[in-house]
Design an enzyme around this catalytic site. Sequence first.
Site, short mmCIF file in Angstrom:
data_model
loop_
_atom_site.label_atom_id
_atom_site.label_comp_id
_atom_site.label_asym_id
_atom_site.label_seq_id
_atom_site.Cartn_x
_atom_site.Cartn_y
_atom_site.Cartn_z
N HIS A 1 -1.38 -5.31 2.42
CA HIS A 1 0.01 -5.55 2.84
C HIS A 1 0.94 -4.53 2.20
O HIS A 1 0.56 -3.76 1.33
CB HIS A 1 0.45 -6.95 2.37
CG HIS A 1 -0.25 -8.05 3.08
ND1 HIS A 1 0.35 -8.83 4.03
CD2 HIS A 1 -1.54 -8.49 2.99
CE1 HIS A 1 -0.52 -9.71 4.49
NE2 HIS A 1 -1.68 -9.52 3.88
N ARG B 1 6.77 -8.84 12.51
CA ARG B 1 5.80 -9.23 11.49
C ARG B 1 4.62 -10.03 12.05
O ARG B 1 3.48 -9.85 11.68
CB ARG B 1 6.52 -10.08 10.44
CG ARG B 1 5.63 -10.80 9.44
CD ARG B 1 6.51 -11.64 8.51
NE ARG B 1 5.76 -12.58 7.69
CZ ARG B 1 5.41 -12.33 6.43
NH1 ARG B 1 5.67 -11.18 5.88
NH2 ARG B 1 4.77 -13.24 5.73
N HIS C 1 0.11 -8.11 9.12
CA HIS C 1 1.55 -8.12 9.39
C HIS C 1 1.90 -6.81 10.08
O HIS C 1 1.66 -5.73 9.55
CB HIS C 1 2.34 -8.28 8.08
CG HIS C 1 2.24 -9.67 7.53
ND1 HIS C 1 2.26 -9.95 6.19
CD2 HIS C 1 2.12 -10.87 8.18
CE1 HIS C 1 2.15 -11.27 6.03
NE2 HIS C 1 2.06 -11.85 7.21
N GLU D 1 3.83 -3.55 8.64
CA GLU D 1 3.37 -2.93 7.40
C GLU D 1 2.45 -1.75 7.72
O GLU D 1 1.26 -1.74 7.41
CB GLU D 1 2.72 -4.01 6.52
CG GLU D 1 3.75 -5.09 6.14
CD GLU D 1 3.18 -6.38 5.57
OE1 GLU D 1 1.96 -6.44 5.32
OE2 GLU D 1 3.96 -7.33 5.37
N GLU E 1 -0.34 -5.59 -2.19
CA GLU E 1 0.94 -5.12 -1.62
C GLU E 1 1.14 -3.68 -2.06
O GLU E 1 1.34 -3.41 -3.24
CB GLU E 1 2.11 -5.97 -2.15
CG GLU E 1 2.03 -7.46 -1.84
CD GLU E 1 2.58 -7.83 -0.46
OE1 GLU E 1 3.08 -6.92 0.24
OE2 GLU E 1 2.50 -9.01 -0.10
ZN LIG Z 1 2.37 -8.64 4.59
#
Ligand SMILES: [Zn+2]
Length: 416
Positions: A300, A227, A171, A174, A376
């Site tokens: 992420h 993104r 993404h 990020e 994340e």
């Molecule tokens: Zn992501």
Amino acid sequence: MGMVLKYLLLLGCLGCTLAEVRYDHYKVYKVRIDRLEEFELLNTNERQLQLSTWREIRKLGEEADVMLPPETQLAFEQLLVGHNITYATKIENVQTLIDGQRPKQRTGYMEWTQFHTLDEIYAWLDVIEARYPNIVTPFIIGNSYEGRPIRGIKISYKPGNKAVFIESNIHAREWITSATITYFIDELLVPRNPGVRDIALNVDWYIIPVLNVDGFVYSHEVERLWRKSRLPSDPTGNCIGTDLNRNFDFLWMLVGAESDPCSEIYAGPSAESDVEIHQLTTYINNSIPEDTIKIYISLHSYGQYVLSPWGHVDDEFPDHYPQMMHVAEGFANALYRRYQTEFTYGSSATTLYKVSGSGKEWAYGVKNIPIPYTIELRDKGEYGFVLPPEDIIPVAREVTDGFVGMIMAAREIDIL
Ligand SMILES: [Zn+2]
Ligand SMILES: *[C@@H]1O[C@H](CO)[C@@H](O)[C@H](O)[C@H]1NC(C)=O
Ligand SMILES: *[C@@H]1O[C@H](CO)[C@@H](O)[C@H](O)[C@H]1NC(C)=O
């Protein structure tokens, strides 16, 4: 005079393709969703309010993070007040944070006090590949849609090791993910403590610092909050890009993905429609011996989670779920010790939201890699995607500790 002016104008536009998208006075709100009607209210008004979701909710009673432009903030607030929905402003002006991420002067080399461009990251890869030829093996999985090489490195101190595979920055916005993983690479090459030395020597690391290279460059040059990929598959030509983490060929488009090309979670016209994903899976299939990769990580931000399969169901768990949780606990506990940053772990569907066609689901469902995660990184939404550059080193340090804990925990149950 005329000629000088023309020349200057020309110079001014060298390398400039599109005007930068700005987010002046865009706000991020935290909205508590208690009832299904409230959730639907936001969904129906999404387009009209130009609402963009930074963080979704999984179940009622949780708080969503949503961004709105100045033009619609009043209408949005009135809508919430009218429906008795609790909200608070989290970020007053998104552009201020974006400006705060832009260094006054680029150092040009990696020292993790600023967010680096793809060119800077690649120049640094050149340096480490030349400096550590016995440890670092460069690879390229192929070129992106716009023709940029997608580079990775294998770090191996000795033959016979099992491997961890990490893809980062799938993404585009990020940025903390590639910043963190390049720092981690540096740690593996010059281990600063015995734990890191151990996991460098006894595990092979395949790392792709920036998988979505086109989106990453676009997020640096044009739209900070981009993104998706840059593949134009919308027939109307209005919407660009696939959510690459919905494009993998396992239960593609089953749940938690959209067929609308304008959606932020558009799964693409077909599974592996995007070369970035097709080349990644082809590389793993053809260039890494079967059963070598024991841990697959998709990096992420944000939210502070370690997420495992399954993504598509919340009442079934994969065979390796106990092992996945043991290793996730090892990661989270080791990470916590440095700055007391808390990470939550569990399956995607039970912990965050339902998803299918993502990398970690493919890694487990198709490749039988026993420990697959989406991780994340920080934070919990205070800065969201636009963390200040001062946070890079703390995040990278705690994640390095986390990886040491992860490998130790995997060894305890004979995964590695
Ligand atoms: Zn992501
Ligand atoms: C709004 O919420 C308050 C407190 O939760 C409650 O007393 C009130 O009745 C609610 N009003 C409406 C219109 O739902
Ligand atoms: C990769 O290998 C799996 C089997 O392990 C297969 O199902 C899949 O189609 C392969 N994908 C590519 C792109 O080669």
